[in-house]
Design a protein around this motif. Structure first.
Motif, mmCIF file in Angstrom:
data_model
loop_
_atom_site.group_PDB
_atom_site.id
_atom_site.type_symbol
_atom_site.label_atom_id
_atom_site.label_comp_id
_atom_site.label_asym_id
_atom_site.label_seq_id
_atom_site.Cartn_x
_atom_site.Cartn_y
_atom_site.Cartn_z
ATOM 1 N N ARG A 1 0.883 -1.161 0.000
ATOM 2 C CA ARG A 1 0.000 0.000 0.000
ATOM 3 C C ARG A 1 0.918 1.207 0.000
ATOM 4 N N PRO A 2 0.441 2.343 -0.506
ATOM 5 C CA PRO A 2 1.323 3.517 -0.481
ATOM 6 C C PRO A 2 1.639 3.974 0.944
ATOM 7 N N VAL A 3 2.843 4.494 1.113
ATOM 8 C CA VAL A 3 3.240 5.053 2.408
ATOM 9 C C VAL A 3 2.394 6.300 2.674
ATOM 10 N N THR A 4 1.923 6.426 3.907
ATOM 11 C CA THR A 4 1.087 7.570 4.317
ATOM 12 C C THR A 4 1.905 8.855 4.295
ATOM 13 N N ASN A 5 1.267 9.914 3.875
ATOM 14 C CA ASN A 5 1.906 11.224 3.895
ATOM 15 C C ASN A 5 2.414 11.530 5.311
ATOM 16 N N GLU A 6 3.659 11.961 5.376
ATOM 17 C CA GLU A 6 4.317 12.143 6.679
ATOM 18 C C GLU A 6 3.597 13.155 7.577
ATOM 19 N N ILE A 7 3.158 14.247 6.987
ATOM 20 C CA ILE A 7 2.520 15.288 7.812
ATOM 21 C C ILE A 7 1.178 14.797 8.350
ATOM 22 N N LEU A 8 0.460 14.019 7.541
ATOM 23 C CA LEU A 8 -0.807 13.469 8.052
ATOM 24 C C LEU A 8 -0.535 12.522 9.218
ATOM 25 N N ALA A 9 0.437 11.640 9.058
ATOM 26 C CA ALA A 9 0.740 10.691 10.142
ATOM 27 C C ALA A 9 1.117 11.446 11.415
ATOM 28 N N ALA A 10 1.785 12.575 11.263
ATOM 29 C CA ALA A 10 2.310 13.307 12.423
ATOM 30 C C ALA A 10 1.309 14.304 13.005
ATOM 31 N N THR A 11 0.111 14.388 12.410
ATOM 32 C CA THR A 11 -0.891 15.324 12.934
ATOM 33 C C THR A 11 -2.218 14.620 13.210
ATOM 34 N N TYR A 12 -2.208 13.306 13.162
ATOM 35 C CA TYR A 12 -3.415 12.517 13.446
ATOM 36 C C TYR A 12 -2.962 11.395 14.357
ATOM 37 N N ASN A 13 -2.935 11.663 15.664
ATOM 38 C CA ASN A 13 -2.302 10.738 16.610
ATOM 39 C C ASN A 13 -3.239 10.348 17.731
ATOM 40 N N GLU B 1 17.527 -0.640 11.611
ATOM 41 C CA GLU B 1 17.029 -0.969 10.280
ATOM 42 C C GLU B 1 15.729 -0.214 10.053
ATOM 43 N N GLU B 2 15.374 -0.139 8.789
ATOM 44 C CA GLU B 2 14.108 0.501 8.444
ATOM 45 C C GLU B 2 13.112 -0.554 8.008
ATOM 46 N N ARG B 3 11.880 -0.433 8.484
ATOM 47 C CA ARG B 3 10.813 -1.362 8.099
ATOM 48 C C ARG B 3 9.543 -0.579 7.793
ATOM 49 N N ILE B 4 8.984 -0.846 6.645
ATOM 50 C CA ILE B 4 7.708 -0.211 6.295
ATOM 51 C C ILE B 4 6.598 -1.177 6.697
ATOM 52 N N TYR B 5 5.796 -0.762 7.658
ATOM 53 C CA TYR B 5 4.741 -1.621 8.208
ATOM 54 C C TYR B 5 3.366 -0.991 7.987
ATOM 55 N N ARG B 6 2.382 -1.854 7.762
ATOM 56 C CA ARG B 6 0.996 -1.403 7.888
ATOM 57 C C ARG B 6 0.697 -1.208 9.371
ATOM 58 N N VAL C 1 3.638 3.260 7.561
ATOM 59 C CA VAL C 1 4.747 4.156 7.888
ATOM 60 C C VAL C 1 6.084 3.434 7.913
ATOM 61 N N PRO C 2 7.153 4.148 7.526
ATOM 62 C CA PRO C 2 8.499 3.592 7.581
ATOM 63 C C PRO C 2 9.122 3.864 8.953
ATOM 64 N N TRP C 3 9.226 2.819 9.751
ATOM 65 C CA TRP C 3 9.834 2.957 11.077
ATOM 66 C C TRP C 3 11.337 2.724 10.974
ATOM 67 N N LEU C 4 12.094 3.305 11.896
ATOM 68 C CA LEU C 4 13.512 3.008 12.045
ATOM 69 C C LEU C 4 13.695 2.509 13.469
ATOM 70 N N VAL D 1 12.811 3.941 17.024
ATOM 71 C CA VAL D 1 13.409 5.187 17.518
ATOM 72 C C VAL D 1 13.288 6.284 16.458
ATOM 73 N N GLY D 2 12.750 5.906 15.294
ATOM 74 C CA GLY D 2 12.614 6.888 14.232
ATOM 75 C C GLY D 2 11.465 6.543 13.302
ATOM 76 N N ILE D 3 11.183 7.488 12.410
ATOM 77 C CA ILE D 3 10.108 7.347 11.429
ATOM 78 C C ILE D 3 10.445 8.282 10.267
ATOM 79 N N TYR D 4 10.144 7.882 9.044
ATOM 80 C CA TYR D 4 10.401 8.700 7.841
ATOM 81 C C TYR D 4 11.841 9.232 7.804
ATOM 82 N N GLY D 5 12.790 8.388 8.195
ATOM 83 C CA GLY D 5 14.195 8.766 8.031
ATOM 84 C C GLY D 5 14.787 9.631 9.132
ATOM 85 N N HIS D 6 14.014 9.943 10.187
ATOM 86 C CA HIS D 6 14.572 10.762 11.268
ATOM 87 C C HIS D 6 14.066 10.269 12.624
#
Ligand SMILES: Nc1nc2c(c(=O)[nH]1)N[C@H]1C(S)=C(S)[C@@H](COP(=O)(O)O)O[C@H]1N2
Ligand SMILES: [Mo]
Length: 324
Positions: free
Chosen positions: A76-88, A137-142, A153-156, A220-225
Motif C-alpha cells: 500500500r502507499p506510504v502515508t503522507n508524513e505530515i498526516l501521520a504526524a498530525t493525526y495521533n 534498520e528501516e521497516r515499512i509496516y501497515r 509508515v516507515p519505522w527506524l 526510535v525513528g520514522i520517515y528517516g529521522h
C-alpha cells in the motif's frame, strides 16, 4: 542478511504538501460533509488548526539505517508524513487526534530505559547505548488502530528479539510489561475524563513468545529521522499484527514477569480492549465492525479510502503460528 537500498516514496511527498493545499482540501471536505449532513462537533475546532510546518513537527535528527528487504514494501502507499504526524493517539497529551502540539512539552534529553525483572542481565540503557548496541534498520509496516483507521509508515529501529538476546530472560519469564513516561506536570492527560481517572502510567504487555517474534520492533525513528514527540519519542513499541494501542509510546521501563500484567486500555475498558488485541476482521469491537478500515490520506485526514481488514493485519505468515 543482505540489505538493499530502495527509494523512499515519502521523500517527495514531504515537499508537495503545503499548509495551503491542506486548507483547500479541508474546505472541499467540509462542503462535502455539509451536503451529506454529517457535521461533527470536532470540525469547527479542526478548521482553526493550521497545518504544522516541517520544523514544528520535527525536533528530529536524520538517522541512518538500512532497509530490511523483507519489509521494504507494505503493498500500500506510504502515508503522507505530515498526516501521520498530525493525526495521533497519545492520551498523555489529550484525547483528540491533534495532540501533536501538546506533545512538544515532552523533554527527551538524557532518556533512559530500564530493563528489569526476570532476566539474567538487567540493564538501564540510555538512548545512545541502544542505538550503538542494536543496529538500526528501516521497516515499512501497515498500522491498524482499533478505531478502524490505518496507515503505512516507515519505522527506524531494531527488532525486540535483539534486546531479548542481550538481557536473556530466565525460564520463568512468561510476559513483558512496557511502561510509558508519565509525569503529571508534563503528561497532563485529557480534560475529560481527567488523568486521575485513567490508569496512568500507560502500560502494555506481550507474551514473551510475541515479543520474540521477528515482527515485534522498537522504533526510535520514522520517515528517516528520530521520532517526533507525538509518535512516542524517543522509543516506542511497534507490533503491526495487533491494534495500535498495543504499541506503547515513550518507553521508560521494560519488565519481564511470570504473570500477565494489567494494561492501560484493558483496565479502563476490558470489554472493548482485550489483552491479546490481534487485528481480526471477524471479531467486531462492541461498538463497531472491524471488517473494513480507512486509510488516512493521501490529501488530508478525512480523505479516507476504505479497504478490507486483513487477519493479523496481513502478517499471518509471520505470526499465525503463535495463535493456533
Ligand atoms: N503511551 C501511549 N502510547 C500509545 C497511546 C497512548 O495514548 N499513550 N495510544 C495508542 C494508540 S490507540 C495508537 S492507535 C497509537 C498511535 O500511534 P501514532 O500516533 O504514532 O500513530 O499509539 C498507541 N500508543
Ligand atoms: Mo488506536
Amino acid at each position: 542478511m543482505a540489505f538493499i537500498h530502495v527509494p523512499k516514496p515519502w521523500q517527495s511527498l514531504e515537499q508537495d504538501i503545503t499548509s495551503e493545499s491542506i486548507f483547500l482540501n479541508r474546505r472541499r471536505f467540509l462542503k462535502g460533509l455539509a451536503a451529506t449532513g454529517i457535521v461533527g462537533s470536532a470540525l469547527p475546532l479542526l478548521s482553526c488548526q493550521k497545518a504544522p510546518t516541517a520544523e514544528e513537527l520535527a525536533n528530529t535528527e536524520r538517522l541512518r539505517a538500512v532497509t530490511n528487504p523483507v519489509f521494504a514494501d507494505a503493498e500500500r502507499p506510504v502515508t503522507n508524513e505530515i498526516l501521520a504526524a498530525t493525526y495521533n493517539n497519545f492520551y498523555e497529551y489529550g484525547s483528540s487526534k491533534t495532540i501533536w502540539k501538546n506533545a512538544q512539552s515532552l523533554q527527551t534529553d538524557d532518556w533512559t530505559v530500564e530493563v528489569s525483572g526476570l532476566v539474567k542481565n538487567p540493564t538501564t540503557y540510555n538512548l545512545d547505548d541502544l542505538q550503538k548496541k542494536f543496529p538500526l534498520e528501516e521497516r515499512i509496516y501497515r498500522f491498524r488502530c482499533v478505531e478502524a483507521w490505518a496507515m503505512v509508515v516507515p519505522w527506524l529501529g531494531f527488532p525486540m528479539n535483539a534486546l531479548l538476546r542481550a538481557v536473556e530472560p530466565t525460564s520463568s519469564a512468561k510476559f513483558v510489561r512496557f511502561t510509558s513516561y508519565f509525569d503529571p506536570n508534563v503528561t497532563k492527560g485529557p480534560s475529560f475524563p481527567p488523568a486521575q481517572f485513567l490508569p496512568f502510567p500507560y502500560t502494555e504487555g506481550l507474551r514473551i513468545e510475541e515479543m520474540a517474534n521477528d515482527l515485534a520492533f522498537f522504533a526510535v525513528g520514522i520517515y528517516g529521522h528520530t521520532l517526533p514527540n507525538q509518535h512516542g519519542a524517543p522509543i516506542r513499541m511497534v507490533v503491526p499484527w495487533k491494534y495500535g494501542f498495543k504499541g506503547a509510546k515513550s518507553l521508560v521501563k521494560i519488565e519481564f514477569l511470570a504473570t500477565q500484567p494489567a494494561t492501560f486500555w484493558n483496565t479502563r475498558s476490558p470489554n472493548e480492549y482485550k489483552f491479546e488485541a490481534n487485528v481480526e476482521p471477524d471479531v467486531p469491537h462492541i461498538r463497531w465492525s472491524q471488517e473494513k478500515e480507512r486509510l488516512i490520506g493521501p490529501g488530508n485526514q478525512f480523505a479516507w479510502e476504505e479497504v478490507p481488514t486483513q487477519i493479523y493485519n496481513g502478517y499471518g505468515e509471520f505470526v499465525g503460528g503463535l495463535y493456533t
